[in-house]
Scaffold this active site. Sequence first.
Site, PDB file in Angstrom:
ATOM      1  N   PRO A 149     -19.224 -14.204 -10.128  1.00  0.00           N
ATOM      2  CA  PRO A 149     -19.337 -13.447  -8.867  1.00  0.00           C
ATOM      3  C   PRO A 149     -19.679 -11.976  -9.078  1.00  0.00           C
ATOM      4  O   PRO A 149     -20.158 -11.318  -8.147  1.00  0.00           O
ATOM      5  CB  PRO A 149     -17.944 -13.601  -8.241  1.00  0.00           C
ATOM      6  CG  PRO A 149     -17.392 -14.846  -8.843  1.00  0.00           C
ATOM      7  CD  PRO A 149     -17.914 -14.855 -10.245  1.00  0.00           C
ATOM      8  N   GLN A 209     -10.792 -11.468 -15.867  1.00  0.00           N
ATOM      9  CA  GLN A 209      -9.670 -12.169 -16.500  1.00  0.00           C
ATOM     10  C   GLN A 209     -10.107 -13.241 -17.492  1.00  0.00           C
ATOM     11  O   GLN A 209      -9.506 -13.405 -18.556  1.00  0.00           O
ATOM     12  CB  GLN A 209      -8.780 -12.786 -15.417  1.00  0.00           C
ATOM     13  CG  GLN A 209      -7.410 -13.159 -15.912  1.00  0.00           C
ATOM     14  CD  GLN A 209      -6.457 -13.390 -14.753  1.00  0.00           C
ATOM     15  OE1 GLN A 209      -6.507 -14.425 -14.101  1.00  0.00           O
ATOM     16  NE2 GLN A 209      -5.592 -12.426 -14.489  1.00  0.00           N
ATOM     17  N   GLU A 268     -14.207 -10.197  -8.438  1.00  0.00           N
ATOM     18  CA  GLU A 268     -14.972  -9.825  -9.634  1.00  0.00           C
ATOM     19  C   GLU A 268     -16.148  -8.907  -9.309  1.00  0.00           C
ATOM     20  O   GLU A 268     -16.501  -8.040 -10.112  1.00  0.00           O
ATOM     21  CB  GLU A 268     -15.461 -11.082 -10.353  1.00  0.00           C
ATOM     22  CG  GLU A 268     -14.369 -11.854 -11.082  1.00  0.00           C
ATOM     23  CD  GLU A 268     -13.572 -12.775 -10.171  1.00  0.00           C
ATOM     24  OE1 GLU A 268     -12.583 -13.365 -10.652  1.00  0.00           O
ATOM     25  OE2 GLU A 268     -13.934 -12.903  -8.978  1.00  0.00           O
ATOM     26  N   ALA A 301     -13.938 -15.175 -19.028  1.00  0.00           N
ATOM     27  CA  ALA A 301     -15.401 -15.139 -18.995  1.00  0.00           C
ATOM     28  C   ALA A 301     -15.964 -16.112 -17.967  1.00  0.00           C
ATOM     29  O   ALA A 301     -16.994 -15.837 -17.340  1.00  0.00           O
ATOM     30  CB  ALA A 301     -15.956 -15.467 -20.379  1.00  0.00           C
ATOM     31  N   HIS A 314     -11.628 -22.013 -18.496  1.00  0.00           N
ATOM     32  CA  HIS A 314     -11.006 -20.911 -19.221  1.00  0.00           C
ATOM     33  C   HIS A 314     -11.458 -20.874 -20.684  1.00  0.00           C
ATOM     34  O   HIS A 314     -10.798 -20.265 -21.515  1.00  0.00           O
ATOM     35  CB  HIS A 314      -9.473 -21.033 -19.174  1.00  0.00           C
ATOM     36  CG  HIS A 314      -8.909 -20.950 -17.795  1.00  0.00           C
ATOM     37  ND1 HIS A 314      -8.905 -22.014 -16.933  1.00  0.00           N
ATOM     38  CD2 HIS A 314      -8.344 -19.919 -17.127  1.00  0.00           C
ATOM     39  CE1 HIS A 314      -8.354 -21.655 -15.787  1.00  0.00           C
ATOM     40  NE2 HIS A 314      -8.008 -20.394 -15.874  1.00  0.00           N
ATOM     41  N   ILE A 374     -16.748 -14.533 -14.476  1.00  0.00           N
ATOM     42  CA  ILE A 374     -17.544 -13.318 -14.339  1.00  0.00           C
ATOM     43  C   ILE A 374     -18.687 -13.495 -13.345  1.00  0.00           C
ATOM     44  O   ILE A 374     -19.240 -12.522 -12.837  1.00  0.00           O
ATOM     45  CB  ILE A 374     -18.119 -12.877 -15.703  1.00  0.00           C
ATOM     46  CG1 ILE A 374     -18.557 -11.401 -15.651  1.00  0.00           C
ATOM     47  CG2 ILE A 374     -19.271 -13.776 -16.139  1.00  0.00           C
ATOM     48  CD1 ILE A 374     -18.954 -10.832 -17.000  1.00  0.00           C
TER      49      ILE A 374
END
Length: 695
Positions: free
Chosen positions: A446, A439, A417, A441, A486, A444
């Site tokens: 990293p 891919q 990421e 939220a 997720h 995110i």
Amino acid sequence: MKVPELKASESGQVELDELKRAYRLMNTAEQLAWLYDTERELCAQYVHSTSRGHEAIQLALAFHLTEKDYASLYYRDESVLLGLGLQPYELMLQLMAKADDPFTGGRSYYGHPALRRKGFPVIPHQSSATGMQAIPATGMAHGIKYLEAIGAFKNAALNPIVVCSLGDGSVTEGEVAEAFQMAVLKQLPILYLVQDNNWGISATGAEMRAMNAYEYAAGFKGMTRLQVDGSDFVKSHAAVKHAVAFVRQNRSPVLLHATCPLLGHHTSGVRKEWYRGDDLTQQQQYDPIPVLEAYLKEAGVTSGEMATIRTEAKELVQSEFKKALAAADPNPLDFDTHEFAPTEVLDETGTRNPPTGEKVTMVDAALHALDEILKTHPEAIFFGQDVGARLGGVFREAATLAQKYGGERVFNTPIQEAYIIGATAGMAAVGVKPIVEIQFADYIWPGINQLVEELSKSCYLTKGKFPIQSLIRVPIGAYGGGGPYHSGSIESTLLTIRGIKVVYPSNAADMKGLMKAAFYDPNPVVMLEHKGLYWSKVSGTAEAKAVEPDEAYRLPLGKGNIVLEADRHNVEQATAVIITYGMGVYWAREAAKQFEGKVEIVDLRTLNPIDWDLITARVKRHGRVLILSEEPTLNSFAESLAGRIAHDCFTSLDAPVAVVGAVNLPAVPLNRELEKMMLPNPEKVATQLAALLAW
């Protein structure tokens, strides 16, 4: 691939004029360090670092770069800047944070260049965070390789390269590993110059690492490696010459590891005498200046001539220091300029509802918008995890694109990421227009380092020279048992980052118009796309489908929309406005059915910039406000917005501002019934609306 072995005979092949030039600049750098230390009261206001001990390898690098190249330098690379042709006066202007600082106009530290100037390599902004520059620099090389492949890079015939300068301690950063991985995976034209002085701040190499950068790079198959004594200008010159020539010719990465003494302070704020002890005495024997003097004597340069050069360097530095002290400070009223570069998309254009248009889902509207962008703009690329030809995105949001446009334009990345986000900064600097995807939220985080330190600050700190055009797509939100990793909502975190824009469409037409506007915006834009709205499969979200706008449609960022108006006859009675976005629009719609004519719904569409004029107008009209979000409410964007409304619209309010969001828990639970308990829903919204209208 292997860099040719250096031959002993090559040690004397540096032209005499080049040796003298290096000697003059080494003495200039030494005088700068001495001056800054002796004039501490005048120079200590701002922390700075100098190149003392690193001059030889840095000048060798500078002498081999051209105006067609790109460089990502770190805060000790003062001698690189001198070698490229920057004057001591210009560097001093940055040291003292003066108005005419050529890099940042007084906004960033000494040794933080940001330069677009004829005759010089392009040097984009980079942060002080050690090792962070490796990813944007690799992104530059990635962009160059792509533009060369499509014949769109105007400098391709000259084989431009990227140089990324690093301290050895920074190579332990995980983001450096991501950069190395992509450099060898894609075989990119980049030279990593690693300057190793065996110190971090107060920690030595033995404390910080199990191996040096040269040894570490052996694990990256396809990385050509070279070592050199970085205190010896002649050896450094030969090593850099070979490394640069190799990258130019082979268009593949090289790591050059240079050992150097650290003869100055780590920075002016962490002084050498506090902890260095005998190490200072030991390292003095590797001072690059006496080493170069030995070569000059061998070449016939007299002691008198060298003394003259030293005197001239001292006089130059002293003279320019006086001039810099007298230079103007920045205009304080200029402090807030260049947060964003101006966008051309200021008005809604194109046709939102074409007569022959068909209704599409949000995911298809996004796919079609991206398809049209790639078709029109060969400099645009799209990448992320699993977006390539085999899958086309885990939500099929990139289906068919790789087949249409090829694997150089639409491709998978490793699970990186930080690289996905940070590389866009480098790509934008060379003229590529990247669109990327995180891919989920929840993953995110990293990449936040790069988003905050490299992307968000670049336009402001360079006074508009290096805005970063970057469109970052992020599927977001909970529905149907996605579970704790997720289903997260992250907008409050993103909205604490100044210098980025955040959009959040709630229907297909907005999705297409906002994506087009975001692509044409010259700033970093994060586009949050609710997974539960992609296909309108969630109950109550049928209106997320919409007639697809035409190809020319643009919806400017920062413009909200009234999706439901209150009955005009009710405005003399108790009415309320719900301010929301994303899935909240549909919870609000369903709840409003219980209060016919009494509820208005504002869809923000863009969270930063926010449509404050629309908000205040509707608050003043209704006097009762409910902020609806999917996030947990505590310390959230929703609460912040409620506080701002309460302050700015106090005299127009007939009741306290209400906030509805998820329950304040650390994650969305997997079980669907537990998920329902945590998340907002129409019933929870209706309960709050009833209380608000009864106030």
